[in-house]
Write a protein that holds these residues in place. Sequence first.
Motif, short mmCIF file in Angstrom:
data_model
loop_
_atom_site.label_atom_id
_atom_site.label_comp_id
_atom_site.label_asym_id
_atom_site.label_seq_id
_atom_site.Cartn_x
_atom_site.Cartn_y
_atom_site.Cartn_z
N TYR A 109 0.83 -1.20 0.00
CA TYR A 109 0.00 0.00 0.00
C TYR A 109 0.87 1.26 0.00
N GLY A 110 0.30 2.32 -0.55
CA GLY A 110 0.98 3.60 -0.54
C GLY A 110 2.05 3.77 -1.60
N VAL A 111 2.03 2.93 -2.64
CA VAL A 111 3.00 3.08 -3.72
C VAL A 111 2.66 4.35 -4.51
N GLU A 112 3.65 5.19 -4.70
CA GLU A 112 3.46 6.43 -5.44
C GLU A 112 3.97 6.26 -6.86
N VAL A 113 3.26 6.83 -7.82
CA VAL A 113 3.68 6.79 -9.22
C VAL A 113 3.91 8.21 -9.70
N ARG A 114 5.13 8.47 -10.16
CA ARG A 114 5.47 9.79 -10.68
C ARG A 114 5.80 9.66 -12.16
N ILE A 115 5.22 10.51 -12.96
CA ILE A 115 5.43 10.48 -14.40
C ILE A 115 6.25 11.69 -14.80
N GLY A 116 7.37 11.44 -15.46
CA GLY A 116 8.26 12.53 -15.88
C GLY A 116 9.67 12.01 -16.05
N GLY A 117 10.43 12.63 -16.94
CA GLY A 117 11.78 12.16 -17.20
C GLY A 117 11.82 11.16 -18.34
N LYS A 118 12.93 10.43 -18.44
CA LYS A 118 13.13 9.54 -19.58
C LYS A 118 13.10 8.05 -19.20
N ASP A 119 13.33 7.73 -17.93
CA ASP A 119 13.51 6.33 -17.55
C ASP A 119 12.38 5.83 -16.68
N ALA A 120 12.21 4.49 -16.72
CA ALA A 120 11.31 3.81 -15.79
C ALA A 120 12.17 3.16 -14.72
N LYS A 121 11.84 3.42 -13.45
CA LYS A 121 12.64 2.87 -12.35
C LYS A 121 11.83 2.92 -11.06
N THR A 122 12.35 2.29 -10.03
CA THR A 122 11.71 2.35 -8.72
C THR A 122 12.76 2.23 -7.62
N ASN A 123 12.46 2.83 -6.48
CA ASN A 123 13.32 2.71 -5.31
C ASN A 123 12.70 1.79 -4.27
N GLY A 124 11.62 1.12 -4.65
CA GLY A 124 10.93 0.22 -3.74
C GLY A 124 9.68 0.83 -3.13
#
Length: 236
Positions: free
Chosen positions: A22-37
Amino acid sequence: MIRNRDILKSLPLLAAILGDQYGVEVRIGGKDAKTNGKTIYLPSLPMICDTELLAMARGYLDHEAAHIRHTDFRAIKNAKMDKITFHFFNAIEDWRIERKLGAIFPGCKQNLRWLVRRLFLENSSKEKAGAGNQNPALFVLDYVLFAVRSWDEPALWENLESCGKNVEANFPGLKHALDKILDAVSAHCPDTYAAIAHALKLSACLKQWLPPEHMKKDKVDSEEKAKPASRGIHNK
């Protein structure tokens, strides 16, 4: 009618479900797809998207959500891998987590296969065109990447064969050693720790490679021939 804006707004909820957190944030912007967990970053998307862009967004989201669900980020931090080892690890871990997520959500499996074909097959002609200027070591990195991806996508076999020929031409004997490790990856890679262990073996295999004796001799002979003839010093 579902608007693109509504689809984009639903991404955080979808990411939380797929990532099992729960509480996963999705940010759209930039060039790459990635996650910090905790946060998923997706490439910039216009509010009005065509079908292909939305499919890419969903594929990227599924992939990063798979990392949140199945990747141990602490293990990665503690491993302190160098760039070559991390490249191998990333290829293995991407395949591993996508397969696990696809086993839970069949729809994600289709999204991810579409994304793999879109990214790897679409760019293959560009990569082949620039292969003549490529650092030979990159052939090894590409070979491992295509080998892992071809396990679930037969359309990549041709690319894999081409990479394999480049590896064998530049590093005779190395491909066979890599294949033995890759067979072990395919047979058993249950978690992030296993992916790191396999990556370390692949990295060591590349770093410890030595050319066959006849190649080393030919190189020495060619260097000797290239040396200018010695000239005596004459005093006037």
